[in-house]
Structure formats: C-alpha cells, structure tokens
Design a protein around this motif. Sequence first.
Motif, PDB file in Angstrom:
ATOM      1  N   PHE A   7      23.108-112.665 -14.892  1.00 62.46           N
ATOM      2  CA  PHE A   7      22.638-111.738 -15.625  1.00 62.46           C
ATOM      3  C   PHE A   7      22.761-112.289 -17.212  1.00 62.46           C
ATOM      4  O   PHE A   7      23.212-112.868 -18.264  1.00 62.46           O
ATOM      5  CB  PHE A   7      23.495-110.456 -15.568  1.00 62.46           C
ATOM      6  CG  PHE A   7      22.951-110.168 -14.264  1.00 62.46           C
ATOM      7  CD1 PHE A   7      21.968-109.219 -13.402  1.00 62.46           C
ATOM      8  CD2 PHE A   7      24.133-110.303 -13.375  1.00 62.46           C
ATOM      9  CE1 PHE A   7      21.948-108.660 -12.506  1.00 62.46           C
ATOM     10  CE2 PHE A   7      24.109-109.864 -11.910  1.00 62.46           C
ATOM     11  CZ  PHE A   7      23.314-109.563 -11.894  1.00 62.46           C
ATOM     12  N   GLU A  10      20.863-106.847 -21.938  1.00 58.48           N
ATOM     13  CA  GLU A  10      20.447-106.837 -22.744  1.00 58.48           C
ATOM     14  C   GLU A  10      20.514-105.369 -23.272  1.00 58.48           C
ATOM     15  O   GLU A  10      20.805-104.069 -23.554  1.00 58.48           O
ATOM     16  CB  GLU A  10      18.945-106.940 -22.890  1.00 58.48           C
ATOM     17  CG  GLU A  10      18.360-108.164 -22.815  1.00 58.48           C
ATOM     18  CD  GLU A  10      16.770-108.052 -22.128  1.00 58.48           C
ATOM     19  OE1 GLU A  10      16.169-107.001 -21.822  1.00 58.48           O
ATOM     20  OE2 GLU A  10      16.011-108.935 -21.533  1.00 58.48           O
ATOM     21  N   VAL A  13      22.055-102.936 -20.541  1.00 57.54           N
ATOM     22  CA  VAL A  13      21.074-103.221 -19.337  1.00 57.54           C
ATOM     23  C   VAL A  13      21.248-104.965 -18.789  1.00 57.54           C
ATOM     24  O   VAL A  13      21.136-105.619 -20.236  1.00 57.54           O
ATOM     25  CB  VAL A  13      19.809-102.877 -19.200  1.00 57.54           C
ATOM     26  CG1 VAL A  13      19.190-103.755 -18.703  1.00 57.54           C
ATOM     27  CG2 VAL A  13      19.138-101.243 -20.282  1.00 57.54           C
ATOM     28  N   TYR A  14      21.705-105.433 -16.956  1.00 57.17           N
ATOM     29  CA  TYR A  14      21.621-106.759 -16.812  1.00 57.17           C
ATOM     30  C   TYR A  14      20.613-106.576 -16.746  1.00 57.17           C
ATOM     31  O   TYR A  14      19.794-106.517 -15.672  1.00 57.17           O
ATOM     32  CB  TYR A  14      23.274-106.724 -16.789  1.00 57.17           C
ATOM     33  CG  TYR A  14      24.672-106.526 -17.520  1.00 57.17           C
ATOM     34  CD1 TYR A  14      24.858-107.457 -17.855  1.00 57.17           C
ATOM     35  CD2 TYR A  14      24.388-105.129 -17.681  1.00 57.17           C
ATOM     36  CE1 TYR A  14      26.361-107.136 -18.352  1.00 57.17           C
ATOM     37  CE2 TYR A  14      25.923-104.973 -18.071  1.00 57.17           C
ATOM     38  CZ  TYR A  14      26.794-105.995 -18.877  1.00 57.17           C
ATOM     39  OH  TYR A  14      27.696-105.605 -19.791  1.00 57.17           O
ATOM     40  N   LYS A  15      19.828-107.987 -16.761  1.00 56.18           N
ATOM     41  CA  LYS A  15      18.919-108.307 -16.222  1.00 56.18           C
ATOM     42  C   LYS A  15      19.561-109.852 -15.564  1.00 56.18           C
ATOM     43  O   LYS A  15      19.684-110.546 -16.185  1.00 56.18           O
ATOM     44  CB  LYS A  15      17.628-108.436 -16.868  1.00 56.18           C
ATOM     45  CG  LYS A  15      17.104-107.288 -17.365  1.00 56.18           C
ATOM     46  CD  LYS A  15      15.910-107.073 -18.157  1.00 56.18           C
ATOM     47  CE  LYS A  15      15.438-106.133 -18.969  1.00 56.18           C
ATOM     48  NZ  LYS A  15      14.081-106.379 -19.649  1.00 56.18           N
ATOM     49  N   LYS A  17      19.212-113.492 -14.032  1.00 53.41           N
ATOM     50  CA  LYS A  17      17.868-114.744 -14.523  1.00 53.41           C
ATOM     51  C   LYS A  17      17.212-115.143 -13.382  1.00 53.41           C
ATOM     52  O   LYS A  17      17.611-114.331 -12.476  1.00 53.41           O
ATOM     53  CB  LYS A  17      18.853-116.141 -15.013  1.00 53.41           C
ATOM     54  CG  LYS A  17      20.209-115.270 -16.020  1.00 53.41           C
ATOM     55  CD  LYS A  17      20.866-116.231 -16.294  1.00 53.41           C
ATOM     56  CE  LYS A  17      21.567-115.957 -18.033  1.00 53.41           C
ATOM     57  NZ  LYS A  17      23.122-116.831 -17.497  1.00 53.41           N
ATOM     58  N   SER A  64      13.163-108.923  -9.341  1.00 51.90           N
ATOM     59  CA  SER A  64      13.591-108.148 -10.272  1.00 51.90           C
ATOM     60  C   SER A  64      14.416-107.637  -9.803  1.00 51.90           C
ATOM     61  O   SER A  64      14.969-106.567  -9.166  1.00 51.90           O
ATOM     62  CB  SER A  64      12.817-106.990 -11.889  1.00 51.90           C
ATOM     63  OG  SER A  64      12.848-106.435 -10.774  1.00 51.90           O
ATOM     64  N   VAL A  66      17.494-105.393 -11.979  1.00 53.11           N
ATOM     65  CA  VAL A  66      18.069-105.234 -13.125  1.00 53.11           C
ATOM     66  C   VAL A  66      19.087-103.535 -12.918  1.00 53.11           C
ATOM     67  O   VAL A  66      19.373-103.251 -11.854  1.00 53.11           O
ATOM     68  CB  VAL A  66      17.261-103.981 -13.874  1.00 53.11           C
ATOM     69  CG1 VAL A  66      18.166-103.551 -15.219  1.00 53.11           C
ATOM     70  CG2 VAL A  66      16.386-104.940 -14.110  1.00 53.11           C
ATOM     71  N   ASP A  68      21.722-101.501 -14.674  1.00 53.50           N
ATOM     72  CA  ASP A  68      21.202-100.050 -15.525  1.00 53.50           C
ATOM     73  C   ASP A  68      22.424 -99.510 -15.345  1.00 53.50           C
ATOM     74  O   ASP A  68      22.729 -98.382 -15.450  1.00 53.50           O
ATOM     75  CB  ASP A  68      20.234 -99.325 -15.328  1.00 53.50           C
ATOM     76  CG  ASP A  68      19.735 -98.771 -16.758  1.00 53.50           C
ATOM     77  OD1 ASP A  68      21.032 -98.725 -17.785  1.00 53.50           O
ATOM     78  OD2 ASP A  68      18.195 -98.136 -16.344  1.00 53.50           O
TER      79      ASP A  68
END
Length: 151
Positions: A7, A10, A13-15, A17, A64, A66, A68
């Motif tokens: 991840f 940001e 928030v973790y997105k 990869k 995606s 994410v 949150d």
Amino acid sequence: MEQPKKFIKEGNVYKMKPQHTYNAVAIGLCLGLAYLGFRIHSSIFMWVFIVCTAIFVLSALSKSLVVDMDNKAINVKMSLLKPAMVIPFESIQHFELYTLKTNFITTNVTLNVYFLKDGKEKSAGLAQGFTKRSMQNLLNDIEDIIGTNGH
C-alpha cells in the motif's frame, strides 16, 4: 506500525499499489491468442481476443483497493462492470483466501472479504494473483492497517 509493503499511504488513506504481474500475464495471453488468430488467418478469433485484451486493459485501469481510516471503511472496485463497494470495518466478518488449482497447479488466488449488509452475509473480492504468499502478504497488510488481527 511499519509501512505496509502493498500500500501507499496518503494521509489516513492507504491505496493498494497496482498489481502489474497478474494484469500483464492476462493481457499478454490475450494478445498472444490474437496474434495466433492473425497467423492462422482467422479474423473472428483474432478480433475476439483483441476485444478481450481491450476489456482486460480497461479492467486493470479501473481496479482499486483503498483502506480509508477516516471513514473506517474499505473501498474496493475489483472489475470493470461491478460498481465500487464501500465496506465499513464494523460489518466485516472475516477474510478468505480462495485458491483455484488446475491439475495441481495454482492458477488463481483471490482475497475475499465477507461482511454483513442489511442483515445478510455478503462477499466481495479484494484482489487476485497467482501466489498464495502474495495474497497472504496483502491480507496481513490490511489487517495491520485496520488493526483487526485475528478478526
């Protein structure tokens, strides 16, 4: 907590990869079959796999996952046609690693989450790959992020 490997953080928030390997193999296989259709002079076969390649590319671009932490939810979009889902942490029942084997060879591993919605248990795919270890590492990162080890 150390930085999760799968991840990008940001703020809160973790997105996840992008998973290039799985998508590249699927797209490459379709392109290879389209080329085979070209070589054997079967235009229908070729165009079917060119269309499949386009669909795989669009699907890969739309995926995606994410986590949150502000909204205490997982936002997931796993495929092109299914709408994005928001899964609150408190409704999560458990996670599952589903392995598909063909002739003793692992061909697909999917990470699923089971959650309650309107009093019924539902499931959603979070990610897919070729190895159990990769999906287990992803699951470990998600559990570390949301703090539900043993959930």
